[in-house]
Design an enzyme around this catalytic site. Structure first.
Site, PDB file in Angstrom:
ATOM      1  N   ASP A  38      45.199  43.967  49.405  1.00 41.09           N
ATOM      2  CA  ASP A  38      44.294  43.014  48.953  1.00 41.09           C
ATOM      3  C   ASP A  38      42.987  43.075  49.449  1.00 41.09           C
ATOM      4  OD1 ASP A  38      43.755  40.503  47.608  1.00 41.09           O
ATOM      5  OD2 ASP A  38      44.522  39.266  49.196  1.00 41.09           O
TER       6      ASP A  38
ATOM      7  N   CYS B  63      13.096  35.634  37.353  1.00 43.05           N
ATOM      8  CA  CYS B  63      14.285  34.713  37.048  1.00 43.05           C
ATOM      9  C   CYS B  63      14.266  33.508  36.376  1.00 43.05           C
ATOM     10  CB  CYS B  63      15.336  35.113  37.962  1.00 43.05           C
ATOM     11  SG  CYS B  63      14.868  34.270  39.458  1.00 43.05           S
TER      12      CYS B  63
END
Length: 330
Positions: A154, A71
DNA sequence: GCGACAG
DNA sequence: ATCTTGTCGC
């Protein structure tokens, strides 16, 4: 009997793998060879949508194997180095070892070293195609006469865990049921793809409900979405429910004017009304839109009825419950 | 530094 | 959404 290996059975497994966005990001990053660099945006495009660039950044930040998944070869699109878990100095050192030169905090010969020819099947494009297909099925008319009950769902997060909460109110504001659930997070947050992160959790929660539900409020948008397929709409179609999307921030479109307290003001996208801003308090508005099987008018009426605070009670309660469970488990 | 895109 | 000290206003 000879059983044909159907395309479907292959695709289901392949599909799950394809949709493992985290794994895909690591696989794509591994395609960048030493001496080359790429960008968060280029990786996002290889996933199928530039909107995923920040998600790519977050995923690479959690890279468990920096040696296998390089990365450090992913930088900003303007040629600047970007961040690195073990410090940018380490990133620069690793790049230098691969003969990638840095001058004035920027990659030298950025354009020449930029790798973007990823081998990919663009997994996000498949999801977008699904959204576009489903959008035709939306019905902006009430599928009910009398409101017996209104639910709210939620989800709260901590690390890789999601805590979902589902509350059912009767029309007078009395709580009939409350349910909570804990699951592993399987999909990152990518703007306009929220449903692929939270739908599985919502589905599990709704299945726990006993009362027949008239309307469900979902934290997020309904048709207030670039492809008219916000999470509330997706939930409504998949679970055959009347749904309303309630968002605390605007995803797309334009609020023409700030609504006065107790009033609605349209949100438009290319001249089309796709939702409303609503202010029940002096604070900033919420953004509501029909999910499925409900009209703008009825959605607005129900929201107004349940708004004792800025956020309508079913969602407010679900939010509190999810946050409580999250805290208990941390 | 601002704009900036649900959760 | 989550991470978080101090700060602001009702």
């Amino acid at each position: 009997m000879k059983v044909m290996q159907t395309a479907t059975s292959i695709n289901i497994q392949t599909f799950v793998r394809l949709m493992d966005i985290v794994k895909t990001v690591y696989d794509l990053t591994a395609q960048i060879h030493a001496g080359r660099i790429s960008t968060y945006g280029a990786l996002a495009l290889a996933l199928g949508d530039i909107r995923a660039s920040r998600a790519v950044g977050r995923i690479l930040n959690l890279n468990p194997t920096p040696i296998i998944v390089p990365c450090h070869r992913v930088v900003y699109s303007d040629g600047k180095i970007g961040g690195y878990k073990d410090g940018v100095e380490k990133k620069i050192a690793l790049l230098s070892k691969e003969n990638v030169r840095i001058k004035d905090e920027k990659i030298v010969d950025f354009e020449k070293l930029l790798f973007k020819e990823f081998k990919t099947i663009f997994p996000l494009k498949r999801l977008r195609r699904e959204q576009k297909m489903l959008a035709d099925q939306v019905i902006l008319e009430d599928s009910f006469k009398k409101i017996e009950s209104v639910g709210g769902v939620d989800v709260a997060y901590s690390n890789n865990m999601a805590f979902g909460a589902y509350v059912i109110f009767d029309h007078d504001g009395k709580i009939l049921e409350e349910h909570v659930i804990k699951t592993k997070v399987k999909f990152p947050y990518i703007p306009t793809y929220l449903t692929y992160r939270e739908y599985p959790i919502i589905e599990k929660l709704i299945r726990k409900g006993k009362s027949s539900l008239t309307v469900l409020m979902v934290d997020g948008n309904g048709i207030l979405h670039p492809f008219r397929m916000g999470i509330a709409t997706h939930v409504g179609l998949k679970l055959k429910l009347s749904t309303i999307g309630v968002a605390k921030n605007l995803l797309c479109g334009e609020l023409k004017k700030m609504p006065s307290i107790g009033n609605f003001s349209p949100v438009t996208l290319k001249k089309e009304v796709i939702g409303y801003g609503y202010r029940s308090t002096k604070y900033k508005p919420i953004y509501i839109s029909p999910g499925d099987k409900i009209s703008f008018e009825t959605a607005a009426k129900i929201i107004k009825h349940f708004c004792k605070a800025r956020i309508p009670e079913p969602l407010r309660r679900a939010h509190h419950l999810a946050a409580m469970i999250r805290k208990e488990n941390s």
